[in-house]
Motif scaffolding. Structure first.
Motif, short mmCIF file in Angstrom:
data_model
loop_
_atom_site.label_atom_id
_atom_site.label_comp_id
_atom_site.label_asym_id
_atom_site.label_seq_id
_atom_site.Cartn_x
_atom_site.Cartn_y
_atom_site.Cartn_z
N THR A 163 10.24 51.15 59.91
CA THR A 163 11.27 50.19 60.32
C THR A 163 12.48 50.91 60.89
O THR A 163 13.02 50.51 61.94
N VAL A 164 12.90 51.98 60.23
CA VAL A 164 14.02 52.77 60.74
C VAL A 164 13.69 53.34 62.12
O VAL A 164 14.52 53.30 63.04
N LEU A 165 12.47 53.84 62.28
CA LEU A 165 12.08 54.39 63.58
C LEU A 165 12.07 53.31 64.66
O LEU A 165 12.49 53.57 65.80
N LEU A 166 11.64 52.11 64.32
CA LEU A 166 11.67 51.01 65.29
C LEU A 166 13.09 50.62 65.65
O LEU A 166 13.39 50.36 66.83
N VAL A 167 13.99 50.63 64.68
CA VAL A 167 15.40 50.33 64.97
C VAL A 167 15.97 51.40 65.89
O VAL A 167 16.69 51.09 66.85
N ILE A 168 15.66 52.65 65.63
CA ILE A 168 16.14 53.74 66.51
C ILE A 168 15.58 53.57 67.91
O ILE A 168 16.30 53.73 68.90
N TRP A 169 14.30 53.22 68.00
CA TRP A 169 13.67 53.02 69.30
C TRP A 169 14.37 51.90 70.08
O TRP A 169 14.67 52.06 71.27
N VAL A 170 14.63 50.78 69.41
CA VAL A 170 15.31 49.65 70.06
C VAL A 170 16.73 50.05 70.46
O VAL A 170 17.18 49.76 71.58
N SER A 222 17.84 52.89 71.21
CA SER A 222 17.87 53.91 72.26
C SER A 222 17.36 53.38 73.60
O SER A 222 17.13 54.16 74.52
N GLY A 223 17.17 52.08 73.71
CA GLY A 223 16.80 51.50 75.00
C GLY A 223 15.40 50.94 75.07
O GLY A 223 15.01 50.39 76.09
N ALA A 224 14.61 51.09 74.04
CA ALA A 224 13.26 50.53 73.97
C ALA A 224 12.40 50.91 75.17
O ALA A 224 11.68 50.08 75.71
N GLY A 225 12.46 52.16 75.53
CA GLY A 225 11.61 52.63 76.62
C GLY A 225 10.20 52.90 76.13
O GLY A 225 9.56 52.03 75.55
N TYR A 226 9.74 54.11 76.36
CA TYR A 226 8.41 54.51 75.91
C TYR A 226 8.31 54.29 74.40
O TYR A 226 9.17 54.71 73.63
N PHE A 227 7.26 53.65 73.96
CA PHE A 227 7.11 53.30 72.55
C PHE A 227 6.60 54.50 71.74
O PHE A 227 5.47 54.57 71.28
N TRP A 228 7.49 55.47 71.54
CA TRP A 228 7.13 56.69 70.83
C TRP A 228 6.87 56.49 69.34
O TRP A 228 6.14 57.30 68.74
N PRO A 229 7.41 55.46 68.67
CA PRO A 229 7.11 55.31 67.24
C PRO A 229 5.62 55.09 66.94
O PRO A 229 5.18 55.27 65.81
N ILE A 230 4.84 54.72 67.95
CA ILE A 230 3.42 54.48 67.73
C ILE A 230 2.73 55.71 67.17
O ILE A 230 1.78 55.60 66.39
N TRP A 231 3.20 56.90 67.55
CA TRP A 231 2.56 58.13 67.08
C TRP A 231 2.72 58.30 65.58
O TRP A 231 1.79 58.69 64.89
N VAL A 232 3.89 58.00 65.08
CA VAL A 232 4.13 58.08 63.64
C VAL A 232 3.40 56.93 62.93
O VAL A 232 2.75 57.13 61.91
N ILE A 233 3.53 55.73 63.48
CA ILE A 233 2.91 54.55 62.86
C ILE A 233 1.39 54.75 62.76
O ILE A 233 0.79 54.51 61.70
N ALA A 234 0.77 55.19 63.84
CA ALA A 234 -0.69 55.36 63.85
C ALA A 234 -1.13 56.53 62.98
O ALA A 234 -2.05 56.40 62.17
N GLY A 235 -0.47 57.66 63.15
CA GLY A 235 -0.87 58.85 62.38
C GLY A 235 -0.72 58.64 60.88
O GLY A 235 -1.65 58.90 60.10
N TRP A 236 0.44 58.18 60.49
CA TRP A 236 0.70 57.94 59.08
C TRP A 236 -0.14 56.77 58.58
O TRP A 236 -0.60 56.75 57.44
N GLY A 237 -0.39 55.80 59.46
CA GLY A 237 -1.21 54.65 59.09
C GLY A 237 -2.63 55.06 58.72
O GLY A 237 -3.24 54.47 57.82
N ILE A 238 -3.16 56.06 59.40
CA ILE A 238 -4.49 56.57 59.06
C ILE A 238 -4.48 57.14 57.64
O ILE A 238 -5.38 56.89 56.85
N GLY A 239 -3.43 57.90 57.33
CA GLY A 239 -3.31 58.44 55.97
C GLY A 239 -3.14 57.34 54.93
O GLY A 239 -3.73 57.40 53.85
N LEU A 240 -2.36 56.32 55.26
CA LEU A 240 -2.16 55.20 54.35
C LEU A 240 -3.48 54.44 54.13
O LEU A 240 -3.80 54.04 53.01
#
Length: 88
Positions: free
Chosen positions: A33-40, A42-60
């Motif tokens: 959620t914090v990463l998404l707030v930072i992304w928004v 900072s201009g909501a350009g390239y959706f870079w939080p997907i890398w953390v969401i997906a990678g960590w999501g696999i572990g979860l």
């Protein structure tokens, strides 16, 4: 250790595993959620939080599978494995 003690220890281990998973899921949600707030912010350009969401999501997901998906090892499983690997 008698059977009642073994069952109690197994129950405590399962409760601990479930609590650990819930903590993991809450931290996952909070950090992302914090990463998404930072992304928004900072201009909501390239959706870079997907890398953390997906990678960590696999572990979860793997953690969830270990806690909720796998069945515990039973005495029948142990006996079957011992019979399978015993030498004649």
């Amino acid at each position: 250790m008698n059977e009642q003690d073994q069952r109690r220890a197994a129950a405590i281990a399962r409760i601990t595993d479930k609590r650990d998973f819930r903590n993991h899921a809450v931290i996952y949600a909070a950090v992302n959620t914090v990463l998404l707030v930072i992304w928004v912010a900072s201009g909501a350009g390239y959706f870079w939080p997907i890398w953390v969401i997906a990678g960590w999501g696999i572990g979860l997901a793997a953690h969830a599978w270990r806690v909720y998906g796998q069945r515990p090892i039973s005495e029948a499983d142990v006996i079957a494995e011992m019979d399978r690997t015993s030498t004649p």
